[in-house]
Design a protein around this motif. Structure first.
Motif, short mmCIF file in Angstrom:
data_model
loop_
_atom_site.label_atom_id
_atom_site.label_comp_id
_atom_site.label_asym_id
_atom_site.label_seq_id
_atom_site.Cartn_x
_atom_site.Cartn_y
_atom_site.Cartn_z
N ASP A 192 1.02 -1.18 0.11
CA ASP A 192 0.03 0.00 -0.02
C ASP A 192 0.93 1.20 -0.06
N GLY A 193 2.14 0.97 -0.11
CA GLY A 193 3.06 2.25 0.00
C GLY A 193 3.34 2.97 1.12
N ASP A 194 3.27 1.97 2.18
CA ASP A 194 3.86 2.52 3.46
C ASP A 194 5.05 2.00 3.88
N PHE A 195 6.19 3.10 4.20
CA PHE A 195 7.29 2.60 4.50
C PHE A 195 7.68 2.72 6.13
N HIS A 196 7.91 1.67 6.55
CA HIS A 196 8.36 1.31 8.03
C HIS A 196 9.85 1.40 8.39
N GLU A 197 10.21 2.43 8.84
CA GLU A 197 11.69 2.51 9.10
C GLU A 197 12.11 2.91 10.45
N ARG A 198 13.29 2.52 10.94
CA ARG A 198 13.82 2.99 12.34
C ARG A 198 15.14 2.62 12.26
N PRO A 199 16.09 3.74 12.55
CA PRO A 199 17.38 3.28 12.84
C PRO A 199 17.62 2.25 14.04
N ARG A 238 22.87 -6.07 22.59
CA ARG A 238 21.76 -6.24 23.03
C ARG A 238 20.68 -5.02 23.09
N ARG A 239 21.30 -3.77 23.13
CA ARG A 239 20.49 -2.41 22.89
C ARG A 239 19.98 -2.50 21.34
N VAL A 240 20.84 -2.97 20.61
CA VAL A 240 20.40 -2.89 19.01
C VAL A 240 19.25 -4.07 18.65
N ARG A 241 19.59 -5.01 19.40
CA ARG A 241 18.69 -6.12 19.53
C ARG A 241 17.19 -6.05 19.87
N SER A 242 17.26 -4.98 21.21
CA SER A 242 15.98 -4.88 21.67
C SER A 242 14.98 -3.93 20.92
N ARG A 243 15.99 -2.80 20.30
CA ARG A 243 15.28 -1.67 19.56
C ARG A 243 14.74 -2.64 18.36
#
Ligand code: ZN
Length: 410
Positions: A192-199, A238-243
């Motif tokens: 549907d053209g939604d972009f889901h992104e997070r660093p 671990r921080r990266v993983r939980s994010r």
């Protein structure tokens, strides 16, 4: 419906030691059990869960330290082993190594477990052979307790409760279908053209990780300094993983709430690696983004997203379907013609046949959705038909070579 609740545990120093001890016993029970199963298989025999349990009870006479661990926990370890062998086969099940395996053990009998809330922020649980164990009451339990599992992740301990929340299992979800493209530059794109992104990693964390890696290279094997550096690397990851896990859980909830069918790519990790490096004739583009730390994080996350979507779908009744990833990025979602040249760049798709122009990831997501609808609606017939439309393998190894080998150009 069965559901999981995980809380952070605050052990006393004595409890930490005890938990490590139980973990160690479970590890040796697992390894011994596996060794035994392999030995039996080698001479064409078989040993099952029931027999191993009986032998475990006998072994307690000779090895007193086995009795230090709650017996249900050890039986559960043998049951887990039994399940693992049934799923993966005797030879594929892994040993639990002292270095790599983190303690994890289950108390399967809810009758022996008591959970209490002691304040707004704290709860406590009584487990066999443990005194009261305090944990952070970060969410309501909301159901009838079935079992408890203690795990360690790095330096922190957790308790996971399996509960029956009494909710009925929804069978269907009336919502529309959606295709999900899991990309390299943008994490997730929908049809549907939604972009889901997070660093998932901050610049600071990246720098820190690299610095620690350099430090690690300078340490001696087995030294205390090395252990410290490894622990710090673990903390960053671990921080990266939980994010990432948080992102997956939230995205999965959003998707399954809105859509009745979620179509995911059945990704082949080999293909992904190949596409980053490319071939001598056609070197890959954006190799940096697709390799190293970024790629490691994304790679791990793909499977995590799949798990999260499957889990969330249980609550909404959404259907989750996996389709082969090949050609989804080279196929025109408007006229269905496959041509590697249509993929102009990372972001742009321009069909060489009908002139349809779209964001490349959205185009791919639409193809994934179409493939999912074909699989669910019309069965195998539809897949076979679409395979025919794919180009034949060219003999000469020219520019189109990666496409012919089924490697998606990303
Ligand atoms: Zn077209």
């Amino acid at each position: 419906m069965l559901s999981g609740r995980k809380y952070r545990v605050e052990f006393t120093p004595v409890q930490v030691e005890f938990a490590e001890q139980i973990g160690g016993i479970c590890r040796s029970v697992w390894n011994t059990g596996l060794e035994q199963r392999r030995a039996y298989r080698k001479r064409g025999a078989f040993i099952g869960y029931a027999e191993q349990c009986k032998q475990l009870a006998d072994a307690k006479q000779d090895f007193g330290w086995l009795a230090d661990a709650p017996s249900h926990v050890l039986q559960q370890t043998l049951k887990d082993l039994d399940q693992a062998v049934k799923t993966h086969g005797t030879w594929k099940v892994r040993w639990r190594s002292h270095r790599k395996w983190s303690p994890s053990f289950r108390f399967p009998d809810a009758k022996q477990i008591v959970v209490e809330r002691i304040s707004r922020r704290w709860g406590r649980v009584k487990l066999p052979k443990f005194e009261w164990v305090r944990f952070r009451w970060s969410r309501p339990l909301g159901g009838i307790l079935r079992s408890a599992t203690i795990t360690r992740d790095g330096m922190h301990w957790f308790v996971s409760f399996l509960i029956e929340d009494g909710r009925p299992i929804p069978q269907t979800h009336p919502g529309p279908a959606v295709g999900i493209d899991r990309g390299v530059v943008v994490a997730v794109t929908t049809s549907d053209g939604d972009f889901h992104e997070r660093p998932f990693i901050t610049d600071g964390q990246r720098q820190r990780y690299r610095r620690l890696q350099r430090q690690l290279a300078r340490t001696r094997k087995g030294s205390n300094r090395r252990k410290r550096v490894v622990a710090r690397l673990g903390t960053v990851m671990r921080r990266v993983r939980s994010r990432r896990a948080d992102f997956n859980a939230q995205l999965a909830a959003t998707l399954t709430r809105r859509y009745g069918m979620v179509v995911l790519e059945d990704l082949n990790t080999k293909n992904m690696t190949a596409s980053a490096k490319g071939t001598i004739e056609q070197p890959g583009s954006r190799v940096a983004q697709k390799s190293g730390l970024n790629k490691a994080i994304l790679d791990k996350g793909w499977y995590g997203l799949e798990l999260a979507v499957n889990n969330a779908a249980r609550y909404t009744g959404s259907k989750v379907i996996k389709v082969p990833a090949a050609y989804t990025s080279q196929t025109c979602s408007a006229c269905r013609v496959v041509d590697a040249r249509s993929r102009e760049s990372q972001a742009r798709f321009a069909c060489t046949s009908c002139g349809h122009v779209e964001h490349a990831d959205v185009n791919a997501a639409k193809n994934i959705k179409a493939a999912g609808l074909a699989v669910s609606g019309r069965g195998d017939l539809a897949i076979r038909r679409s395979v025919k439309r794919q180009p034949p393998r060219p003999r000469a190894r020219h520019a189109a070579a990666p496409a012919a080998r089924g490697i998606p150009v990303l």
